[in-house]
Design a protein around this motif. Structure first.
Motif, PDB file in Angstrom:
ATOM      1  N   SER A   7      13.375  11.259   2.094  1.00 52.64           N
ATOM      2  CA  SER A   7      13.610  10.211   1.799  1.00 52.64           C
ATOM      3  C   SER A   7      15.105   8.808   1.511  1.00 52.64           C
ATOM      4  O   SER A   7      15.931  10.332   2.870  1.00 52.64           O
ATOM      5  CB  SER A   7      13.551  10.584   0.212  1.00 52.64           C
ATOM      6  OG  SER A   7      15.357  11.144  -0.919  1.00 52.64           O
TER       7      SER A   7
ATOM      8  N   PHE B 192       9.334  10.213   3.543  1.00 53.69           N
ATOM      9  CA  PHE B 192       8.839  10.521   2.719  1.00 53.69           C
ATOM     10  C   PHE B 192       8.051  11.436   3.293  1.00 53.69           C
ATOM     11  O   PHE B 192       8.293  13.807   2.524  1.00 53.69           O
ATOM     12  CB  PHE B 192       7.421   9.875   1.564  1.00 53.69           C
ATOM     13  CG  PHE B 192       8.074   8.890   0.991  1.00 53.69           C
ATOM     14  CD1 PHE B 192       9.074   9.740  -0.082  1.00 53.69           C
ATOM     15  CD2 PHE B 192       7.685   7.670   0.901  1.00 53.69           C
ATOM     16  CE1 PHE B 192       9.101   8.785  -1.068  1.00 53.69           C
ATOM     17  CE2 PHE B 192       8.506   6.661  -0.320  1.00 53.69           C
ATOM     18  CZ  PHE B 192       9.211   7.112  -1.231  1.00 53.69           C
ATOM     19  N   ALA B 193       8.054  11.990   4.376  1.00 53.79           N
ATOM     20  CA  ALA B 193       6.523  13.849   4.499  1.00 53.79           C
ATOM     21  C   ALA B 193       7.908  14.076   5.182  1.00 53.79           C
ATOM     22  O   ALA B 193       7.261  15.467   4.411  1.00 53.79           O
ATOM     23  CB  ALA B 193       6.174  13.115   6.114  1.00 53.79           C
TER      24      ALA B 193
ATOM     25  N   ARG C 202       0.978  -1.157  -0.309  1.00 56.65           N
ATOM     26  CA  ARG C 202       0.176  -0.016  -0.245  1.00 56.65           C
ATOM     27  C   ARG C 202       1.053   1.529  -0.280  1.00 56.65           C
ATOM     28  O   ARG C 202      -0.132   2.346  -0.070  1.00 56.65           O
ATOM     29  CB  ARG C 202      -1.020   0.188   1.127  1.00 56.65           C
ATOM     30  CG  ARG C 202      -1.901  -1.440   1.124  1.00 56.65           C
ATOM     31  CD  ARG C 202      -3.247  -1.230   2.062  1.00 56.65           C
ATOM     32  NE  ARG C 202      -2.510  -0.731   3.919  1.00 56.65           N
ATOM     33  CZ  ARG C 202      -2.685  -2.031   4.121  1.00 56.65           C
ATOM     34  NH1 ARG C 202      -2.580  -3.746   3.735  1.00 56.65           N
ATOM     35  NH2 ARG C 202      -1.670  -2.459   5.399  1.00 56.65           N
ATOM     36  N   MET C 203       2.346   0.829  -0.293  1.00 55.67           N
ATOM     37  CA  MET C 203       2.962   1.979  -0.007  1.00 55.67           C
ATOM     38  C   MET C 203       3.280   2.871  -1.130  1.00 55.67           C
ATOM     39  O   MET C 203       2.937   2.492  -2.723  1.00 55.67           O
ATOM     40  CB  MET C 203       4.803   2.104   0.107  1.00 55.67           C
ATOM     41  CG  MET C 203       4.850   0.920   1.577  1.00 55.67           C
ATOM     42  SD  MET C 203       4.319   2.371   3.024  1.00 55.67           S
ATOM     43  CE  MET C 203       5.004   3.753   2.339  1.00 55.67           C
ATOM     44  N   ARG C 204       2.709   4.241  -1.219  1.00 59.19           N
ATOM     45  CA  ARG C 204       2.682   5.101  -2.550  1.00 59.19           C
ATOM     46  C   ARG C 204       4.284   5.575  -2.939  1.00 59.19           C
ATOM     47  O   ARG C 204       4.764   5.820  -2.420  1.00 59.19           O
ATOM     48  CB  ARG C 204       2.084   6.289  -1.919  1.00 59.19           C
ATOM     49  CG  ARG C 204       0.136   6.052  -2.004  1.00 59.19           C
ATOM     50  CD  ARG C 204      -0.462   7.344  -1.769  1.00 59.19           C
ATOM     51  NE  ARG C 204      -0.671   8.632  -2.376  1.00 59.19           N
ATOM     52  CZ  ARG C 204      -0.457   9.361  -2.809  1.00 59.19           C
ATOM     53  NH1 ARG C 204      -1.786  10.222  -1.147  1.00 59.19           N
ATOM     54  NH2 ARG C 204      -0.941   9.902  -3.409  1.00 59.19           N
TER      55      ARG C 204
ATOM     56  N   ARG D  89       7.174   5.766   5.073  1.00 61.49           N
ATOM     57  CA  ARG D  89       5.785   7.066   5.629  1.00 61.49           C
ATOM     58  C   ARG D  89       6.624   7.862   5.843  1.00 61.49           C
ATOM     59  O   ARG D  89       6.752   9.159   5.350  1.00 61.49           O
ATOM     60  CB  ARG D  89       4.933   6.863   5.393  1.00 61.49           C
ATOM     61  CG  ARG D  89       3.719   6.003   5.046  1.00 61.49           C
ATOM     62  CD  ARG D  89       2.594   5.729   5.299  1.00 61.49           C
ATOM     63  NE  ARG D  89       2.522   5.313   6.665  1.00 61.49           N
ATOM     64  CZ  ARG D  89       2.255   4.041   7.160  1.00 61.49           C
ATOM     65  NH1 ARG D  89       1.885   2.647   6.171  1.00 61.49           N
ATOM     66  NH2 ARG D  89       2.495   3.514   8.292  1.00 61.49           N
TER      67      ARG D  89
ATOM     68  N   ALA E  55       6.721  -0.031   7.012  1.00 63.04           N
ATOM     69  CA  ALA E  55       6.244   0.902   6.516  1.00 63.04           C
ATOM     70  C   ALA E  55       5.846   2.399   6.584  1.00 63.04           C
ATOM     71  O   ALA E  55       6.231   3.253   6.040  1.00 63.04           O
ATOM     72  CB  ALA E  55       4.645   0.600   6.817  1.00 63.04           C
ATOM     73  N   SER E  56       5.606   2.520   8.363  1.00 60.59           N
ATOM     74  CA  SER E  56       5.748   4.146   9.062  1.00 60.59           C
ATOM     75  C   SER E  56       6.822   4.994   8.424  1.00 60.59           C
ATOM     76  O   SER E  56       7.069   5.732   8.369  1.00 60.59           O
ATOM     77  CB  SER E  56       5.090   3.693   9.987  1.00 60.59           C
ATOM     78  OG  SER E  56       6.223   3.143  10.921  1.00 60.59           O
TER      79      SER E  56
END
Length: 332
Positions: A300, A295-296, A185-187, A292, A288-289
């Protein structure tokens, strides 16, 4: 748990070497030999001083073990007259330019062909060198130094390699495909399978794995991040100096020690651990977090790559290399 493993997991290598000293003294006293055992259970070093000797180092363990411990060969070469390496054929092409090694011979059945005074097994080197966590040579990369590296372009998706299965001999290190769904589900992430032999991936990803380890290493250098269980892919990525996230079972191998999210073996590696044996959901969600969050923050993994390398270079000087005359080779 035996005393040696407990000491290593605590990071108390000196206590572990005292246990090893007692075991070695008993073997020498009783004339114990290991030639009848499977190779990966054999011991070779008889405790002698290696100064001025022609030494043959046998690589009897897994490919990942070899990649981890070959960093110690330059330190051994400072002591001995010559150093030959009996190496798994799959690694000869990738490791033929190792510092401090005079001759590489592909491992085969039967006796080695090299003339030598003494034999040691590669994973005996930490004991021989009385290694401690603060003295582990951690300069990276020490494999594939000349391979082109990916440069993070914020206009494209993050390129992440994933290896979720370890060898069949230790199922506890592998992650069930169903536990990996949060990663699907990672964008803005493009996933690449590093799984070899090939398996049906748990979600859409491109296959990047191959049997040729030189080519695999070259391909891995096109990635921004490698995420792997405790297996060859993690050690190869760490030796290449790539940003690497390693997923560990609750009862992990001694080399990762306890209660730390970094590794003195690989300065660009981050460790994610199971909280309870057999339960991967929490560790996968943490991965996953973390993705996220980075990225947020506009951080990166490219930034992580550069920060990790800069930190490694600043805090970990390169291992001492052999003196002049150690570079002659007879690679097969």
């Amino acid at each position: 748990m035996d005393a040696w493993t407990d000491a290593m997991l605590r990071g108390d290598f000196e206590a572990a070497w005292k246990v090893s000293d007692r075991v070695l003294a008993r073997r020498v006293r009783d004339g114990e030999r290991a030639y009848h055992l499977p190779r990966h259970w054999q011991w070779l070093w008889d405790g002698r001083d290696l100064s001025g000797l022609r030494v043959l180092v046998h690589c009897y363990h897994g490919l990942g073990d070899t990649l981890q411990f070959v960093r110690l060969l330059p330190l051994l070469r400072e002591r001995c007259a010559s150093l030959s390496l009996w190496l798994q054929p799959a690694l000869v092409g990738l490791l033929r330019s190792l510092e401090g090694v005079d001759c590489i011979e592909p491992l085969h059945e039967g006796a080695p062909d090299s003339t030598r005074d003494c034999d040691v097994e590669l994973m005996e080197l930490p004991h021989i060198l009385r290694l401690t966590p603060d003295r582990i040579p951690s300069h990276v990369p020490y494999v594939g130094e000349d391979f082109p590296r990916a440069r993070r372009d914020p206009r494209r998706s993050l390129r992440v390699g994933l290896c979720w299965r370890s060898g069949d001999w230790d199922e506890a290190r592998s992650i069930p495909e169903s536990a990996l769904r949060p990663l699907a589900r990672m964008r803005d992430v493009q996933w690449f399978s590093l799984q070899y032999p090939a398996r049906r991936p748990p979600f859409a990803m491109r296959d990047l794995a191959c049997r040729d380890l030189y080519e695999l290493a070259r391909r891995m250098c096109t990635l921004d991040l490698v995420i792997s269980v405790d297996t060859l892919a993690a050690h190869l990525a760490g030796a290449l100096g790539l940003p690497t996230w390693t997923l560990l079972p609750a009862e992990c191998d001694w080399r990762w020690m306890r209660a730390r999210d970094d590794s003195p073996w690989y300065p660009t590696m981050r460790l994610f651990r199971q909280a309870r044996a057999g339960e991967w959901a929490e560790a996968i969600e943490q991965v996953a977090s973390t993705l996220r969050f980075e990225f947020a923050q506009g951080n990166s993994t490219a930034s992580v790559r550069e920060e990790s390398r800069a930190s490694a270079l600043a805090s970990s000087p390169p291992p001492r290399l052999a003196g002049e005359g150690a570079g002659a080779r007879c690679d097969a």
